[in-house]
Enzyme design. Sequence first.
Site, PDB file in Angstrom:
ATOM      1  N   SER A 197      16.396  18.590  20.119  1.00  9.15           N
ATOM      2  CA  SER A 197      17.475  19.080  19.260  1.00  9.15           C
ATOM      3  C   SER A 197      17.893  20.510  19.603  1.00  9.15           C
ATOM      4  O   SER A 197      18.396  20.753  20.678  1.00  9.15           O
ATOM      5  CB  SER A 197      17.027  18.939  17.797  1.00  9.15           C
ATOM      6  OG  SER A 197      18.060  19.268  16.933  1.00  9.15           O
ATOM      7  N   ASP A 234      24.483  21.340  18.497  1.00 11.34           N
ATOM      8  CA  ASP A 234      23.135  21.588  19.004  1.00 11.34           C
ATOM      9  C   ASP A 234      22.887  20.643  20.188  1.00 11.34           C
ATOM     10  O   ASP A 234      23.788  19.893  20.585  1.00 11.34           O
ATOM     11  CB  ASP A 234      22.089  21.427  17.882  1.00 11.34           C
ATOM     12  CG  ASP A 234      21.980  20.008  17.379  1.00 11.34           C
ATOM     13  OD1 ASP A 234      22.969  19.258  17.509  1.00 11.34           O
ATOM     14  OD2 ASP A 234      20.919  19.627  16.864  1.00 11.34           O
ATOM     15  N   ASP A 283      23.668  16.064  16.777  1.00 12.34           N
ATOM     16  CA  ASP A 283      23.672  15.518  15.414  1.00 12.34           C
ATOM     17  C   ASP A 283      24.149  16.572  14.422  1.00 12.34           C
ATOM     18  O   ASP A 283      24.353  16.294  13.249  1.00 12.34           O
ATOM     19  CB  ASP A 283      22.305  14.920  15.010  1.00 12.34           C
ATOM     20  CG  ASP A 283      21.171  15.922  15.071  1.00 12.34           C
ATOM     21  OD1 ASP A 283      21.366  17.035  15.598  1.00 12.34           O
ATOM     22  OD2 ASP A 283      20.078  15.582  14.585  1.00 12.34           O
TER      23      ASP A 283
HETATM   24 MG    MG Z   1      19.756  18.085  16.412  1.00 10.46          MG
END
Ligand code: MG
Length: 444
Positions: A100, A238, A242
Site C-alpha cells: 500500500s 497510494d 485503494d
Molecule cells: Mg492502499
Amino acid sequence: MRVGGVGTLFGTNGVRGIANEELTAEVALDLGRTIATLKGGKIAIACDTRISSSMLKCSVAAGIMSCGSDVVDLGIAPTPALQFYVKNTNCSAGVIVTASHNPREYNGIKFVQDNGAEFFREMDEESERVFMSKKFKKADWSCVGKLLEDECYEMYVEAIVDSVDLDRRYRVVADCGNGAACFTTPEILKKLECDFLTINAHPDGRFPVRNPEPAEENLELLKKAVLDFKADIGVAHDGDADRAVFIDENGRFVSEDDILALMARYYVEKKKGIVVTPVSTSKRVEDVVREAGGEVIYTAVGSPVVAKVMMENNAVFGGEGNGGLIFPEHLLARDGGMSIAKILQLMDEKGKSLSELAAEIPKYFMLKGKVPCKDKVKLLKKLVEDFPEANSTDGIRIDFEDGWLLIRPSGTEPIARIYAEGKNKEKAEELYDFGVKVVKKILG
Ligand code: MG
C-alpha cells in the site's frame, strides 16, 4: 513482522514486512498454501509495482497450486481492481501482494473474500491458525493447480465509468505515484471524457519521485501541475490505488476528512441510511450526516472492520479519514478509482468547485499523540468504569458538546494513542491535555 502465534502475523491490513527479510518467499509460499487450504476453488492474484512484488506473487501462486487450486494471475493491478474481479467472477478468493503506502522496501500480502471484501478479522485469525499449524491440503502430483492468466482492468474501469454521468468535461491532473494506478486511472479519466494530465504515471517500484504515501508534503509537484494546467481537481493515489486524495482548483490540498464528509453527505442526501467510519474519524462526518437525516456507526480502526459493519447494517457509504472511501453498491472495499468518479459526479450535480464544496464542511482541529502505557488491560477497564457513557468500540471515545477525545491503547506497542478534536486549536489542546491527565491518573 513478528510471528509469535495467532494474532501476530496479520495486522489490520494483512501481512506486512520488509521484503525478502521478514516477508520472504517462504512466508509467501505458505500463505498461498493457507488460502488454497481454506478456500479451494480458483484463486485470483495480483500485485502492485514494487520490486519485490513479482517474486512474492510467484511464490504465493506456487503455494496455491501445490494445494490443488488453480491460480488466475492478473499481473499488476490496483487492489480494488483485483477485488472487483474476484467479486464478479467465479473465484473462491483473491490474494493481493502490496504494501500500500509503505516505503519501497516493504511488501505485504492480503486475502480477499469471494464477495470482494478483504478478509475480516476472524478470517485472518483462521488463516493464521492454518499457517502456523502447517496442516495444508497438499495435492497429489496429478492434481496440482493450473496457472491461468486474465486481465481485470476493463471490467473495473467500465463499472466505474458506468456508475457516473457527467454533464461537462473536467480538467484533471492525476498523480499515479508510479504505482498500480498507472494501469487504470488514466483509462478512467479518458473514458469519463476528461481533459487530463498524468504525472508519475509509469510503473516503477523504486518510487523515484515520491513516497507511495499520498501525504500532502509529497504532493508539491501535483499542486503545481494543477495550477499550471488550470485543472478543476488534482488526484493522487497510494501504491495500490485503494486510496485517493484531492487537490482543489486553487492548488490546495483538501483534507481527507472533508472529502469523507462530502461523500457521506452526498450519499445520505440521496439514500438516507447509515454511514460507517472508525472511532478516530473527525466529527465533521457525523455533523453533516446527521444534518442530512442519516446516522453514523463508529467501528474499530481498520478498513476490514468498516466493510464488515457496513455489510451487517446495509450502510449506504463508509470510509476512513485517510482517503479510503467505500462505495458499497460497487464494492465492499476502499476504491481510489471510484473516488475520482464520485468526486467529479458530486461537483457536476452541485455545480460547484471542489474548494466551494469543501468550504461547506464544518471545520474542526485535531491533535494526535501518544503516551507510555504498560498496562493496557488496567487502563481500558478503568476508562470504561470512569466513562460509562463513552463509546468503547476501540479504546474509548468520549464525546463533548464541542469536541471529542479518543484514548486507544496500541495493539503492538507499549503506548496509548490520544486523539483530541475541538472546534478550534485551544479546545483540542484542552481535550488532549485532559486525555493525558486521565491516562496518567489511572496508570500512576
Ligand atoms: Mg492502499
